[in-house]
Design a protein around this motif. Structure first.
Motif, mmCIF file in Angstrom:
data_model
loop_
_atom_site.group_PDB
_atom_site.id
_atom_site.type_symbol
_atom_site.label_atom_id
_atom_site.label_comp_id
_atom_site.label_asym_id
_atom_site.label_seq_id
_atom_site.Cartn_x
_atom_site.Cartn_y
_atom_site.Cartn_z
ATOM 1 N N TYR A 43 7.719 42.730 33.067
ATOM 2 C CA TYR A 43 8.587 41.601 33.374
ATOM 3 C C TYR A 43 7.880 40.302 33.024
ATOM 4 O O TYR A 43 6.693 40.149 33.276
ATOM 5 C CB TYR A 43 8.930 41.584 34.863
ATOM 6 N N GLU A 94 5.988 46.343 37.455
ATOM 7 C CA GLU A 94 7.038 46.344 38.490
ATOM 8 C C GLU A 94 6.470 46.209 39.898
ATOM 9 O O GLU A 94 7.115 45.635 40.770
ATOM 10 C CB GLU A 94 7.908 47.589 38.366
ATOM 11 N N HIS A 95 5.271 46.695 40.119
ATOM 12 C CA HIS A 95 4.672 46.596 41.455
ATOM 13 C C HIS A 95 4.316 45.144 41.782
ATOM 14 O O HIS A 95 4.563 44.667 42.887
ATOM 15 C CB HIS A 95 3.432 47.491 41.552
ATOM 16 N N TRP A 120 14.125 49.098 44.220
ATOM 17 C CA TRP A 120 15.224 48.164 43.929
ATOM 18 C C TRP A 120 15.161 47.720 42.470
ATOM 19 O O TRP A 120 16.188 47.655 41.787
ATOM 20 C CB TRP A 120 15.160 46.952 44.858
ATOM 21 N N LEU A 121 13.965 47.403 41.981
ATOM 22 C CA LEU A 121 13.819 47.000 40.575
ATOM 23 C C LEU A 121 14.243 48.127 39.636
ATOM 24 O O LEU A 121 14.921 47.889 38.636
ATOM 25 C CB LEU A 121 12.376 46.598 40.272
ATOM 26 N N ARG A 122 13.852 49.350 39.976
ATOM 27 C CA ARG A 122 14.239 50.491 39.130
ATOM 28 C C ARG A 122 15.746 50.694 39.127
ATOM 29 O O ARG A 122 16.341 50.960 38.080
ATOM 30 C CB ARG A 122 13.523 51.747 39.605
ATOM 31 N N MET A 182 11.037 42.287 46.999
ATOM 32 C CA MET A 182 11.940 43.421 46.865
ATOM 33 C C MET A 182 11.081 44.659 46.633
ATOM 34 O O MET A 182 9.901 44.566 46.353
ATOM 35 C CB MET A 182 12.915 43.221 45.700
ATOM 36 N N SER A 183 11.701 45.826 46.716
ATOM 37 C CA SER A 183 10.954 47.067 46.508
ATOM 38 C C SER A 183 10.942 47.464 45.034
ATOM 39 O O SER A 183 11.796 47.028 44.249
ATOM 40 C CB SER A 183 11.571 48.202 47.328
ATOM 41 N N VAL A 184 9.981 48.301 44.690
ATOM 42 C CA VAL A 184 9.928 48.856 43.341
ATOM 43 C C VAL A 184 11.190 49.673 43.080
ATOM 44 O O VAL A 184 11.760 49.619 41.988
ATOM 45 C CB VAL A 184 8.651 49.703 43.149
ATOM 46 N N ASP A 216 17.932 48.356 39.627
ATOM 47 C CA ASP A 216 18.490 47.222 38.875
ATOM 48 C C ASP A 216 18.435 47.495 37.377
ATOM 49 O O ASP A 216 19.385 47.172 36.656
ATOM 50 C CB ASP A 216 17.725 45.944 39.209
ATOM 51 N N ALA A 235 7.683 43.204 42.224
ATOM 52 C CA ALA A 235 8.337 43.558 43.492
ATOM 53 C C ALA A 235 7.687 42.811 44.652
ATOM 54 O O ALA A 235 8.385 42.252 45.506
ATOM 55 C CB ALA A 235 8.276 45.065 43.714
ATOM 56 N N ALA A 236 6.363 42.774 44.683
ATOM 57 C CA ALA A 236 5.656 42.056 45.750
ATOM 58 C C ALA A 236 5.933 40.554 45.673
ATOM 59 O O ALA A 236 6.121 39.897 46.700
ATOM 60 C CB ALA A 236 4.158 42.327 45.653
#
Length: 62
Positions: free
Chosen positions: A44, A9-10, A22-24, A18-20, A26, A13-14
């Motif tokens: 992912y 996720e890191h 935000w992914l969490r 978007m931020s981590v 989502d 996100a980069a």
């Protein structure tokens, strides 16, 4: 160079700006970004994420 099959996720996100967090969020909510769960690990697929984001694209030519 080969593209990795899965990224964390890191890294994602980069890559998408978007931020981590935000992914969490989502993953808990709308699930706009496809996710692969391997036990407790969340990863992912870059190609699946590209396809999902392309499908959500708005605007452009007529």
């Amino acid at each position: 160079m080969l593209e990795p099959l899965l990224v964390d996720e890191h890294t994602l996100a980069a890559a998408i700006g978007m931020s981590v967090a935000w992914l969490r969020a989502d993953r808990r909510g709308k699930r706009l970004v496809p996710v692969v769960r391997l036990g407790s690990a969340v990863r992912y697929s870059p190609s699946a994420v590209r396809a999902a984001l392309a499908a959500r694209q708005e605007g452009g030519g007529r």
